[in-house]
Design a protein around this motif. Structure first.
Motif, PDB file in Angstrom:
ATOM      1  N   MET A 152       1.344   7.122  13.608  1.00  0.00           N
ATOM      2  CA  MET A 152       1.409   8.511  13.972  1.00  0.00           C
ATOM      3  C   MET A 152       2.769   8.767  14.632  1.00  0.00           C
ATOM      4  O   MET A 152       3.211   8.004  15.480  1.00  0.00           O
ATOM      5  N   VAL A 153       3.404   9.855  14.193  1.00  0.00           N
ATOM      6  CA  VAL A 153       4.734  10.200  14.697  1.00  0.00           C
ATOM      7  C   VAL A 153       4.719  11.692  15.065  1.00  0.00           C
ATOM      8  O   VAL A 153       4.077  12.497  14.409  1.00  0.00           O
ATOM      9  N   THR A 154       5.451  12.048  16.095  1.00  0.00           N
ATOM     10  CA  THR A 154       5.543  13.441  16.516  1.00  0.00           C
ATOM     11  C   THR A 154       6.854  14.028  16.011  1.00  0.00           C
ATOM     12  O   THR A 154       7.903  13.396  16.075  1.00  0.00           O
ATOM     13  N   GLY A 155       6.758  15.247  15.470  1.00  0.00           N
ATOM     14  CA  GLY A 155       7.939  15.936  14.968  1.00  0.00           C
ATOM     15  C   GLY A 155       7.804  17.432  15.167  1.00  0.00           C
ATOM     16  O   GLY A 155       6.775  17.926  15.625  1.00  0.00           O
ATOM     17  N   ARG A 156       8.840  18.139  14.793  1.00  0.00           N
ATOM     18  CA  ARG A 156       8.889  19.595  14.937  1.00  0.00           C
ATOM     19  C   ARG A 156       8.980  20.222  13.555  1.00  0.00           C
ATOM     20  O   ARG A 156       9.732  19.760  12.697  1.00  0.00           O
ATOM     21  N   VAL A 157       8.227  21.287  13.327  1.00  0.00           N
ATOM     22  CA  VAL A 157       8.271  22.000  12.050  1.00  0.00           C
ATOM     23  C   VAL A 157       9.620  22.704  11.970  1.00  0.00           C
ATOM     24  O   VAL A 157       9.904  23.633  12.729  1.00  0.00           O
ATOM     25  N   ALA A 158      10.464  22.223  11.053  1.00  0.00           N
ATOM     26  CA  ALA A 158      11.812  22.771  10.921  1.00  0.00           C
ATOM     27  C   ALA A 158      11.850  23.944   9.953  1.00  0.00           C
ATOM     28  O   ALA A 158      12.595  24.910  10.167  1.00  0.00           O
ATOM     29  N   ARG A 159      11.038  23.868   8.882  1.00  0.00           N
ATOM     30  CA  ARG A 159      11.059  24.925   7.864  1.00  0.00           C
ATOM     31  C   ARG A 159       9.752  24.930   7.107  1.00  0.00           C
ATOM     32  O   ARG A 159       9.190  23.874   6.815  1.00  0.00           O
ATOM     33  N   ILE A 160       9.284  26.116   6.766  1.00  0.00           N
ATOM     34  CA  ILE A 160       8.057  26.269   5.981  1.00  0.00           C
ATOM     35  C   ILE A 160       8.426  26.832   4.621  1.00  0.00           C
ATOM     36  O   ILE A 160       9.243  27.747   4.511  1.00  0.00           O
ATOM     37  N   ARG A 216      13.132   9.987   0.582  1.00  0.00           N
ATOM     38  CA  ARG A 216      12.630  11.034   1.481  1.00  0.00           C
ATOM     39  C   ARG A 216      11.254  10.645   2.018  1.00  0.00           C
ATOM     40  O   ARG A 216      10.460  10.015   1.312  1.00  0.00           O
ATOM     41  N   LEU A 217      10.980  11.054   3.255  1.00  0.00           N
ATOM     42  CA  LEU A 217       9.703  10.732   3.886  1.00  0.00           C
ATOM     43  C   LEU A 217       8.582  11.627   3.357  1.00  0.00           C
ATOM     44  O   LEU A 217       8.733  12.852   3.294  1.00  0.00           O
ATOM     45  N   ASP A 218       7.470  11.002   2.972  1.00  0.00           N
ATOM     46  CA  ASP A 218       6.254  11.725   2.608  1.00  0.00           C
ATOM     47  C   ASP A 218       5.333  11.674   3.815  1.00  0.00           C
ATOM     48  O   ASP A 218       5.016  10.591   4.312  1.00  0.00           O
ATOM     49  N   LEU A 219       4.890  12.846   4.275  1.00  0.00           N
ATOM     50  CA  LEU A 219       4.104  12.927   5.497  1.00  0.00           C
ATOM     51  C   LEU A 219       2.741  13.559   5.233  1.00  0.00           C
ATOM     52  O   LEU A 219       2.545  14.258   4.237  1.00  0.00           O
ATOM     53  N   SER A 220       1.794  13.311   6.153  1.00  0.00           N
ATOM     54  CA  SER A 220       0.462  13.900   6.043  1.00  0.00           C
ATOM     55  C   SER A 220      -0.053  14.286   7.413  1.00  0.00           C
ATOM     56  O   SER A 220       0.130  13.554   8.385  1.00  0.00           O
ATOM     57  N   ILE A 221      -0.710  15.424   7.477  1.00  0.00           N
ATOM     58  CA  ILE A 221      -1.435  15.836   8.673  1.00  0.00           C
ATOM     59  C   ILE A 221      -2.906  15.489   8.484  1.00  0.00           C
ATOM     60  O   ILE A 221      -3.564  14.980   9.384  1.00  0.00           O
ATOM     61  N   LYS A 222      -3.434  15.734   7.289  1.00  0.00           N
ATOM     62  CA  LYS A 222      -4.866  15.544   7.067  1.00  0.00           C
ATOM     63  C   LYS A 222      -5.291  14.082   7.162  1.00  0.00           C
ATOM     64  O   LYS A 222      -6.432  13.796   7.477  1.00  0.00           O
ATOM     65  N   GLN A 239       6.910  24.565  15.881  1.00  0.00           N
ATOM     66  CA  GLN A 239       5.708  23.923  16.396  1.00  0.00           C
ATOM     67  C   GLN A 239       5.870  22.402  16.404  1.00  0.00           C
ATOM     68  O   GLN A 239       6.417  21.823  15.473  1.00  0.00           O
ATOM     69  N   THR A 240       5.392  21.742  17.441  1.00  0.00           N
ATOM     70  CA  THR A 240       5.406  20.285  17.523  1.00  0.00           C
ATOM     71  C   THR A 240       4.063  19.774  17.018  1.00  0.00           C
ATOM     72  O   THR A 240       3.006  20.244  17.462  1.00  0.00           O
ATOM     73  N   ILE A 241       4.113  18.842  16.059  1.00  0.00           N
ATOM     74  CA  ILE A 241       2.875  18.319  15.467  1.00  0.00           C
ATOM     75  C   ILE A 241       2.953  16.807  15.318  1.00  0.00           C
ATOM     76  O   ILE A 241       4.032  16.214  15.369  1.00  0.00           O
ATOM     77  N   GLU A 242       1.799  16.214  15.126  1.00  0.00           N
ATOM     78  CA  GLU A 242       1.719  14.788  14.841  1.00  0.00           C
ATOM     79  C   GLU A 242       1.436  14.620  13.361  1.00  0.00           C
ATOM     80  O   GLU A 242       0.618  15.342  12.783  1.00  0.00           O
ATOM     81  N   VAL A 243       2.136  13.677  12.732  1.00  0.00           N
ATOM     82  CA  VAL A 243       1.978  13.412  11.303  1.00  0.00           C
ATOM     83  C   VAL A 243       1.867  11.912  11.068  1.00  0.00           C
ATOM     84  O   VAL A 243       2.247  11.109  11.924  1.00  0.00           O
ATOM     85  N   LYS A 244       1.364  11.580   9.913  1.00  0.00           N
ATOM     86  CA  LYS A 244       1.319  10.189   9.481  1.00  0.00           C
ATOM     87  C   LYS A 244       2.366  10.018   8.388  1.00  0.00           C
ATOM     88  O   LYS A 244       2.458  10.850   7.480  1.00  0.00           O
ATOM     89  N   VAL A 245       3.154   8.951   8.474  1.00  0.00           N
ATOM     90  CA  VAL A 245       4.146   8.666   7.439  1.00  0.00           C
ATOM     91  C   VAL A 245       3.434   7.907   6.316  1.00  0.00           C
ATOM     92  O   VAL A 245       2.910   6.815   6.523  1.00  0.00           O
ATOM     93  N   LEU A 246       3.396   8.513   5.134  1.00  0.00           N
ATOM     94  CA  LEU A 246       2.744   7.895   3.978  1.00  0.00           C
ATOM     95  C   LEU A 246       3.678   6.937   3.265  1.00  0.00           C
ATOM     96  O   LEU A 246       3.231   6.012   2.597  1.00  0.00           O
TER      97      LEU A 246
END
Length: 115
Positions: free
Chosen positions: A1-9, A61-67, A47-54
């Motif tokens: 689990m890694v914490t990051g910031r939503v840079a762009r939607i 490029r990093l593939d990430l998941s919240i679910k 927004q600051t969120i926690e993600v999993k690095v897949l």
């Protein structure tokens, strides 16, 4: 689990930036276990969120998941069943299919032709 910031939607997901400057993508399919129509319904820029690095894709490029960090729902929602058609429709359909079978392949018209 890694914490990051939503840079762009975007329409297809959200780019998450980490403290080290690296950026990864949470694809829209990896945001929630339920259907996500609009990414901004779940995430906001900054927004600051926690993600999993897949992992990393072929371009590094990093593939990430919240679910993947969330428990899956106990029972996935079932698709709605389509109600039965009216008996009148069912009879017309049976009649059409029977006539089509009698005509055979390549024959046109509503009635079987006599030679």
């Amino acid at each position: 689990m890694v914490t990051g910031r939503v840079a762009r939607i975007t329409d297809f997901g959200a780019f998450i930036q980490f403290e080290n400057g690296e950026v990864g993508l949470v694809h829209i399919s990896q945001i929630a276990h339920s259907y996500v129509r609009n990414v901004s319904d779940y995430l906001q820029e900054g927004q600051t969120i926690e993600v999993k690095v897949l992992g990393r894709d072929e371009k590094g490029r990093l593939d990430l998941s919240i679910k993947e960090l969330q428990d899956a729902p106990e029972e996935m929602p079932r698709p709605r069943m389509i109600g039965r058609q009216s008996p009148e429709f069912e009879n017309k359909l049976r009649s059409f299919l029977r006539d089509a079978k009698e005509r055979g392949p390549g024959e046109k018209g509503g009635k079987k032709r006599k030679k």
